[in-house]
Design a protein around this motif. Sequence first.
Motif, PDB file in Angstrom:
ATOM      1  N   LYS A 119       0.707  -1.059   0.027  1.00  0.00           N
ATOM      2  CA  LYS A 119       0.244   0.095  -0.028  1.00  0.00           C
ATOM      3  C   LYS A 119       0.898   1.294  -0.032  1.00  0.00           C
ATOM      4  O   LYS A 119       0.509   2.129  -0.612  1.00  0.00           O
ATOM      5  CB  LYS A 119      -0.920  -0.202   1.113  1.00  0.00           C
ATOM      6  CG  LYS A 119      -1.957  -1.030   1.246  1.00  0.00           C
ATOM      7  CD  LYS A 119      -2.793  -1.319   2.613  1.00  0.00           C
ATOM      8  CE  LYS A 119      -3.747  -2.217   2.552  1.00  0.00           C
ATOM      9  NZ  LYS A 119      -4.380  -2.268   3.649  1.00  0.00           N
ATOM     10  N   SER A 120       1.912   1.155   0.477  1.00  0.00           N
ATOM     11  CA  SER A 120       2.905   2.209   0.805  1.00  0.00           C
ATOM     12  C   SER A 120       4.216   1.782   0.787  1.00  0.00           C
ATOM     13  O   SER A 120       4.527   0.591   1.232  1.00  0.00           O
ATOM     14  CB  SER A 120       2.491   3.430   1.768  1.00  0.00           C
ATOM     15  OG  SER A 120       2.791   2.488   3.042  1.00  0.00           O
ATOM     16  N   VAL A 121       5.401   2.987   0.522  1.00  0.00           N
ATOM     17  CA  VAL A 121       6.567   2.556   0.402  1.00  0.00           C
ATOM     18  C   VAL A 121       7.369   3.749   1.230  1.00  0.00           C
ATOM     19  O   VAL A 121       7.101   4.826   0.932  1.00  0.00           O
ATOM     20  CB  VAL A 121       7.192   2.213  -0.926  1.00  0.00           C
ATOM     21  CG1 VAL A 121       8.738   2.128  -0.979  1.00  0.00           C
ATOM     22  CG2 VAL A 121       6.577   1.134  -1.674  1.00  0.00           C
ATOM     23  N   VAL A 122       8.295   3.251   2.063  1.00  0.00           N
ATOM     24  CA  VAL A 122       9.208   4.172   2.816  1.00  0.00           C
ATOM     25  C   VAL A 122      10.481   3.976   2.366  1.00  0.00           C
ATOM     26  O   VAL A 122      11.049   2.715   2.566  1.00  0.00           O
ATOM     27  CB  VAL A 122       8.839   4.294   4.371  1.00  0.00           C
ATOM     28  CG1 VAL A 122       9.927   5.065   4.849  1.00  0.00           C
ATOM     29  CG2 VAL A 122       7.590   4.577   4.660  1.00  0.00           C
ATOM     30  N   ILE A 123      11.294   4.773   1.740  1.00  0.00           N
ATOM     31  CA  ILE A 123      12.729   4.567   1.268  1.00  0.00           C
ATOM     32  C   ILE A 123      13.464   5.511   2.221  1.00  0.00           C
ATOM     33  O   ILE A 123      13.333   6.792   2.337  1.00  0.00           O
ATOM     34  CB  ILE A 123      13.222   4.998  -0.026  1.00  0.00           C
ATOM     35  CG1 ILE A 123      12.028   4.131  -1.092  1.00  0.00           C
ATOM     36  CG2 ILE A 123      14.656   4.948  -0.327  1.00  0.00           C
ATOM     37  CD1 ILE A 123      12.269   4.551  -2.456  1.00  0.00           C
ATOM     38  N   GLU A 124      14.222   4.810   3.321  1.00  0.00           N
ATOM     39  CA  GLU A 124      15.265   5.534   4.287  1.00  0.00           C
ATOM     40  C   GLU A 124      16.095   6.429   3.711  1.00  0.00           C
ATOM     41  O   GLU A 124      16.736   5.995   2.694  1.00  0.00           O
ATOM     42  CB  GLU A 124      15.353   4.637   5.645  1.00  0.00           C
ATOM     43  CG  GLU A 124      14.312   3.830   6.264  1.00  0.00           C
ATOM     44  CD  GLU A 124      14.362   3.127   7.386  1.00  0.00           C
ATOM     45  OE1 GLU A 124      15.554   2.728   7.572  1.00  0.00           O
ATOM     46  OE2 GLU A 124      13.569   3.010   8.266  1.00  0.00           O
ATOM     47  N   SER A 125      16.677   7.257   4.691  1.00  0.00           N
ATOM     48  CA  SER A 125      17.722   7.987   4.191  1.00  0.00           C
ATOM     49  C   SER A 125      19.079   7.048   4.091  1.00  0.00           C
ATOM     50  O   SER A 125      19.208   6.041   4.659  1.00  0.00           O
ATOM     51  CB  SER A 125      18.126   9.070   5.267  1.00  0.00           C
ATOM     52  OG  SER A 125      19.327   9.933   4.788  1.00  0.00           O
ATOM     53  N   SER A 126      19.968   7.548   3.003  1.00  0.00           N
ATOM     54  CA  SER A 126      21.167   6.557   2.555  1.00  0.00           C
ATOM     55  C   SER A 126      20.793   5.810   1.511  1.00  0.00           C
ATOM     56  O   SER A 126      21.951   5.385   0.853  1.00  0.00           O
ATOM     57  CB  SER A 126      21.843   5.851   4.036  1.00  0.00           C
ATOM     58  OG  SER A 126      22.242   6.989   4.892  1.00  0.00           O
ATOM     59  N   VAL A 127      19.714   5.611   1.100  1.00  0.00           N
ATOM     60  CA  VAL A 127      19.524   4.658  -0.036  1.00  0.00           C
ATOM     61  C   VAL A 127      19.620   5.708  -1.193  1.00  0.00           C
ATOM     62  O   VAL A 127      19.254   7.045  -1.290  1.00  0.00           O
ATOM     63  CB  VAL A 127      18.066   4.301  -0.329  1.00  0.00           C
ATOM     64  CG1 VAL A 127      17.824   3.501  -1.511  1.00  0.00           C
ATOM     65  CG2 VAL A 127      17.701   3.288   1.102  1.00  0.00           C
ATOM     66  N   THR A 128      20.603   5.142  -2.317  1.00  0.00           N
ATOM     67  CA  THR A 128      20.843   6.267  -3.486  1.00  0.00           C
ATOM     68  C   THR A 128      20.123   6.142  -4.529  1.00  0.00           C
ATOM     69  O   THR A 128      20.232   6.962  -5.524  1.00  0.00           O
ATOM     70  CB  THR A 128      22.384   6.082  -3.706  1.00  0.00           C
ATOM     71  OG1 THR A 128      22.876   4.872  -3.958  1.00  0.00           O
ATOM     72  CG2 THR A 128      23.028   6.572  -2.418  1.00  0.00           C
ATOM     73  N   SER A 129      19.379   4.956  -4.831  1.00  0.00           N
ATOM     74  CA  SER A 129      18.972   4.752  -6.209  1.00  0.00           C
ATOM     75  C   SER A 129      17.408   4.000  -5.819  1.00  0.00           C
ATOM     76  O   SER A 129      17.316   3.198  -5.014  1.00  0.00           O
ATOM     77  CB  SER A 129      19.508   4.040  -7.262  1.00  0.00           C
ATOM     78  OG  SER A 129      19.782   2.846  -6.891  1.00  0.00           O
ATOM     79  N   ILE A 130      16.428   4.097  -6.945  1.00  0.00           N
ATOM     80  CA  ILE A 130      15.247   3.162  -6.976  1.00  0.00           C
ATOM     81  C   ILE A 130      15.536   2.323  -8.331  1.00  0.00           C
ATOM     82  O   ILE A 130      15.629   2.831  -9.510  1.00  0.00           O
ATOM     83  CB  ILE A 130      14.095   4.236  -7.223  1.00  0.00           C
ATOM     84  CG1 ILE A 130      13.644   4.830  -5.712  1.00  0.00           C
ATOM     85  CG2 ILE A 130      13.080   3.237  -7.465  1.00  0.00           C
ATOM     86  CD1 ILE A 130      12.649   5.716  -5.874  1.00  0.00           C
ATOM     87  N   GLY A 131      15.579   1.036  -8.087  1.00  0.00           N
ATOM     88  CA  GLY A 131      16.159   0.177  -9.144  1.00  0.00           C
ATOM     89  C   GLY A 131      14.993  -0.076 -10.502  1.00  0.00           C
ATOM     90  O   GLY A 131      13.765   0.388 -10.125  1.00  0.00           O
TER      91      GLY A 131
END
Length: 234
Positions: A57-69
Amino acid sequence: NPTATPAEPPVPTSGTCGENLTWKIEDGVLTISGTGAMTDYSPIQGPQLPWAAAKIKSVVIESSVTSIGDFAFAGQVGLTSITIPDSVTSIGDYAFYNCSSLASIAIPNSITSIGQGAFSGCSSLTSITIPDGVTSIGSNIFYGCSSLKSITIPDSVTTIGEGVFYHCTGLADDKGFVIVRNMLCGYFGKGADVAVPTGVTKIDMGAFQGCSSLVSIAIPDSVTSIGQGAFSGC
């Protein structure tokens, strides 16, 4: 005795999605944690999306992730929201393909590239702002985004791929066309006399394909190339 139907394997709820990234799903929320780039996935060959069978339903990308594949959230028809931190600099090919419930998305200023087809099939997406710093917008990025009403593209963009707004019928003005910086996109429907603005340098492949009611077009001296099939079916 009848043969028992084998039980389906359980849907995974956690794992890795990059050399230094992990993911977990709780109550429909996918959280991606860690440092560095996300794996590029493929529905045909290569790494397979580990949460493809989950209902997110939702996505949380936390800090320090550098790309969305590539294909990261493709096919998640129930996805309605996503949080992207400033650490992310790129969005991969078809990352949100067919996320048909995603109505809005905030793209941080840290993003510099957006891959082809990234938001194609996001039929509920109504508006989007491409931040300053993005230099390239991939082909078919908004293909089939029929609810898209407005879009802002900054001057930093120097490359816009083919078919970017194909079937984005909600963007068309009362003449059936919309001009977006260095390309002019045609839509099916109402005809028009079209003047390509001075400064446009390229009319891309298939730009006016299928515009059967097009009456006339004025092309300025700044245009140096016209792509294959630009006026096919006119």
